[in-house]
Design a protein around this motif. Sequence first.
Motif, PDB file in Angstrom:
ATOM      1  N   LEU A  99       0.837  -1.193   0.000  1.00  0.00           N
ATOM      2  CA  LEU A  99       0.000   0.000   0.000  1.00  0.00           C
ATOM      3  C   LEU A  99       0.878   1.252   0.000  1.00  0.00           C
ATOM      4  O   LEU A  99       0.634   2.186  -0.764  1.00  0.00           O
ATOM      5  N   HIS A 100       1.902   1.245   0.826  1.00  0.00           N
ATOM      6  CA  HIS A 100       2.831   2.384   0.876  1.00  0.00           C
ATOM      7  C   HIS A 100       3.491   2.604  -0.496  1.00  0.00           C
ATOM      8  O   HIS A 100       3.597   3.740  -0.961  1.00  0.00           O
ATOM      9  N   LYS A 104      -3.518  13.887   4.961  1.00  0.00           N
ATOM     10  CA  LYS A 104      -3.474  12.584   5.596  1.00  0.00           C
ATOM     11  C   LYS A 104      -4.407  11.624   4.863  1.00  0.00           C
ATOM     12  O   LYS A 104      -5.494  12.009   4.445  1.00  0.00           O
ATOM     13  N   LEU A 105      -3.957  10.370   4.717  1.00  0.00           N
ATOM     14  CA  LEU A 105      -4.778   9.306   4.148  1.00  0.00           C
ATOM     15  C   LEU A 105      -5.001   8.246   5.206  1.00  0.00           C
ATOM     16  O   LEU A 105      -4.066   7.847   5.897  1.00  0.00           O
ATOM     17  N   ARG A 106      -6.258   7.781   5.326  1.00  0.00           N
ATOM     18  CA  ARG A 106      -6.569   6.673   6.234  1.00  0.00           C
ATOM     19  C   ARG A 106      -7.231   5.579   5.409  1.00  0.00           C
ATOM     20  O   ARG A 106      -8.102   5.844   4.591  1.00  0.00           O
ATOM     21  N   THR A 127       3.570  17.386  -1.835  1.00  0.00           N
ATOM     22  CA  THR A 127       3.920  16.996  -0.470  1.00  0.00           C
ATOM     23  C   THR A 127       3.286  15.649  -0.162  1.00  0.00           C
ATOM     24  O   THR A 127       2.100  15.450  -0.377  1.00  0.00           O
ATOM     25  N   ARG A 128       4.093  14.727   0.342  1.00  0.00           N
ATOM     26  CA  ARG A 128       3.608  13.393   0.671  1.00  0.00           C
ATOM     27  C   ARG A 128       2.751  13.435   1.931  1.00  0.00           C
ATOM     28  O   ARG A 128       3.042  14.185   2.865  1.00  0.00           O
ATOM     29  N   PRO A 129       1.713  12.591   1.984  1.00  0.00           N
ATOM     30  CA  PRO A 129       0.818  12.600   3.140  1.00  0.00           C
ATOM     31  C   PRO A 129       1.270  11.659   4.239  1.00  0.00           C
ATOM     32  O   PRO A 129       2.086  10.765   4.028  1.00  0.00           O
ATOM     33  N   GLU A 130       0.697  11.853   5.399  1.00  0.00           N
ATOM     34  CA  GLU A 130       0.775  10.847   6.458  1.00  0.00           C
ATOM     35  C   GLU A 130      -0.232   9.765   6.062  1.00  0.00           C
ATOM     36  O   GLU A 130      -1.334  10.065   5.612  1.00  0.00           O
ATOM     37  N   VAL A 131       0.146   8.507   6.204  1.00  0.00           N
ATOM     38  CA  VAL A 131      -0.734   7.395   5.834  1.00  0.00           C
ATOM     39  C   VAL A 131      -0.951   6.519   7.048  1.00  0.00           C
ATOM     40  O   VAL A 131       0.001   6.152   7.732  1.00  0.00           O
TER      41      VAL A 131
END
Length: 164
Positions: free
Chosen positions: A5-6, A47-49, A25-29
């Motif tokens: 997934l990452h 952010k992605l959840r 900009t890369r998100p927090e996952v």
Amino acid sequence: MPERLHMKVEACYQQAEAFFKRRFTRPEVSFKLRGQKAGVAHLTENKLRFNPRLYQENLDNFLRQTVPHEVAHLIAHQLFGGRIQPHGEEWQLIMRGVYELPPDRCHTYAVERRKATRFVYRCACVDNDFPFSAQRHALVARGRRYFCRRCKATLTFTGEQRVE
């Protein structure tokens, strides 16, 4: 967080950067999402959840469709700002143009609905039940009152509970 997934999130960002010729900009996952949603993009937090159960049960489609879907929300937000529609033309442009995917709004994964306890209320005029959620039942316990729309009488708890 699962490595595949990452890697897919990163691949989606690289694809968008090549298409738009700019850096994002890369998100927090995180994998802290439960319930019926497969993924959620928190735009202002970048952010992605993702839902780990739906990921495991639908791995291939999740990586092919869900991850780009959520990344496209963050890309659209960074490109066009916060005043766009969530699944509007800007997001659709990214889904079709960058990822060459249909801009489907919702997944079709099989989702088990969790059982909920309902607290049965009634009024004087009707034989109909009014099933209250636990949250609404707790509000009644703290003094909130609900009324029948027909007779305007206060709805009262019957003492009955059922699982739906």
